[in-house]
Write a protein that holds these residues in place. Structure first.
Motif, PDB file in Angstrom:
ATOM      1  N   ASN A  44      12.504  72.681  94.354  1.00 38.16           N
ATOM      2  CA  ASN A  44      11.888  72.358  95.359  1.00 38.16           C
ATOM      3  C   ASN A  44      10.735  70.867  95.471  1.00 38.16           C
ATOM      4  O   ASN A  44      10.122  70.437  96.075  1.00 38.16           O
ATOM      5  N   THR A  45      10.569  70.289  94.069  1.00 41.51           N
ATOM      6  CA  THR A  45       9.398  69.376  93.854  1.00 41.51           C
ATOM      7  C   THR A  45      10.457  67.898  93.685  1.00 41.51           C
ATOM      8  O   THR A  45      11.408  67.697  92.431  1.00 41.51           O
ATOM      9  N   ASP A  46       9.918  67.585  94.571  1.00 44.18           N
ATOM     10  CA  ASP A  46      11.011  65.912  94.108  1.00 44.18           C
ATOM     11  C   ASP A  46      10.724  65.265  92.957  1.00 44.18           C
ATOM     12  O   ASP A  46      11.744  64.482  92.686  1.00 44.18           O
ATOM     13  N   TRP A  47      10.230  65.024  91.896  1.00 43.16           N
ATOM     14  CA  TRP A  47       9.599  64.851  90.961  1.00 43.16           C
ATOM     15  C   TRP A  47      10.146  65.525  90.255  1.00 43.16           C
ATOM     16  O   TRP A  47      10.549  64.631  88.939  1.00 43.16           O
ATOM     17  N   VAL A  48      10.733  66.287  90.160  1.00 41.51           N
ATOM     18  CA  VAL A  48      11.984  66.857  88.899  1.00 41.51           C
ATOM     19  C   VAL A  48      13.475  66.714  89.290  1.00 41.51           C
ATOM     20  O   VAL A  48      14.005  66.754  90.261  1.00 41.51           O
ATOM     21  N   PHE A  49      13.503  65.886  88.393  1.00 36.88           N
ATOM     22  CA  PHE A  49      15.312  64.963  88.754  1.00 36.88           C
ATOM     23  C   PHE A  49      16.320  65.873  88.060  1.00 36.88           C
ATOM     24  O   PHE A  49      17.204  66.174  89.104  1.00 36.88           O
ATOM     25  N   GLU A  50      15.796  66.717  87.087  1.00 42.01           N
ATOM     26  CA  GLU A  50      16.631  67.836  86.500  1.00 42.01           C
ATOM     27  C   GLU A  50      16.165  68.759  85.943  1.00 42.01           C
ATOM     28  O   GLU A  50      15.395  68.349  85.246  1.00 42.01           O
ATOM     29  N   TYR A  51      16.588  69.682  85.433  1.00 43.74           N
ATOM     30  CA  TYR A  51      17.116  70.958  84.475  1.00 43.74           C
ATOM     31  C   TYR A  51      17.798  71.235  83.965  1.00 43.74           C
ATOM     32  O   TYR A  51      18.415  71.388  84.296  1.00 43.74           O
ATOM     33  N   GLY A  52      17.198  72.447  83.177  1.00 35.25           N
ATOM     34  CA  GLY A  52      18.261  72.467  81.948  1.00 35.25           C
ATOM     35  C   GLY A  52      17.711  74.281  81.529  1.00 35.25           C
ATOM     36  O   GLY A  52      16.366  73.893  79.826  1.00 35.25           O
ATOM     37  N   PHE A  53      18.319  75.232  81.525  1.00 37.78           N
ATOM     38  CA  PHE A  53      18.023  76.498  81.385  1.00 37.78           C
ATOM     39  C   PHE A  53      18.137  76.873  79.477  1.00 37.78           C
ATOM     40  O   PHE A  53      19.576  76.603  80.055  1.00 37.78           O
TER      41      PHE A  53
END
Length: 246
Positions: free
Chosen positions: A196-205
């Protein structure tokens, strides 16, 4: 509408031993891409999602691995994985950035900054590097975070984004708590925040592999069982948005 930001961190041992297990991925769900910390594309991916090639350390800057990255049709390239812990100075990294990585940008690729650890040594290394490449900054800010406090993790991401205004790719994140309930709460809190945060493009756990990588990461945060099936936590990340309590 599904928000696709979750990068599957697919260990090379899966490709070697159990490649068909990637078929468990819900490609219509929140999974956005696949990374394996390497320059080569897992053949079992079969074009079902973008791959994120990585110049993991200095060996990937030459030979066939560099050729693979140069000739790849993938749109985003990661640059260096925790270089401050692997004997790479900001000066050397900035030199290779100017000499080689910008060649990739000239070919239309977007570049991720080195992903440093969240401790002081990592933050200091990144500040030095970013000052040296201010004339040609990264397209994305690469970050890692391991800890037990979800609020602290969110604060770290916010602080780093405030300092460096590029969109953020959190290329590794996980709880290192040994209590599954705490691990789940951390994972759900961070996944829902980043979705829900527009400046986070992608993330990996971290990480989809059958065996625990080392004594630092938490067995309770594993995303794959020893038989190659997905854990409950991975099933949540694979299918749910928002991530809900079990």
């Amino acid at each position: 509408m599904v928000v696709k930001k979750r990068c599957l961190l697919w260990d090379y041992t899966n490709t070697r031993d159990i490649p068909d297990r990637i078929d468990q991925v819900n490609w219509e769900g929140p999974i956005s891409s696949v990374s394996n910390w390497n320059a080569w594309v897992p053949p079992e991916l079969k074009g079902r999602a973008p791959f994120r090639p990585m110049v993991h350390l200095e060996p990937q800057l030459s030979g066939e691995q560099w050729d693979w990255i140069m000739n790849s049709d993938q749109p985003i390239v990661h640059y260096f994985n925790e270089p401050e812990r692997n004997g790479i100075s900001p000066e050397r990294a900035a030199q290779a950035w100017h000499d080689q990585m910008l060649q990739l940008r000239a070919r239309g690729k977007k570049l991720v900054s080195p992903s440093v650890s969240s401790d002081e040594s990592g933050k200091n290394w990144l500040a030095d590097f970013m000052g040296r490449v201010a004339d040609a900054p990264p397209d994305f800010l690469g970050l890692h975070y391991y800890g037990t406090d979800g609020n602290a993790a969110i604060q770290y991401l916010q602080d780093m984004h405030s300092k460096y205004p590029q969109p953020v790719i959190v290329s590794e994140i996980a709880s290192i708590d040994r209590n599954f309930g705490s691990v789940f709460n951390f994972t759900a809190q961070l996944a829902n925040f980043m979705d829900n945060t527009d400046w986070v493009f992608e993330y990996g756990f971290f990480g989809c592999m059958r065996n625990v990588a080392d004594g630092f990461v938490a067995p309770e945060a594993q995303l794959m069982n020893p038989d190659g099936s997905f854990t409950e936590l991975m099933q949540k990340l694979n299918n749910e948005q928002p991530v809900n309590p079990p």
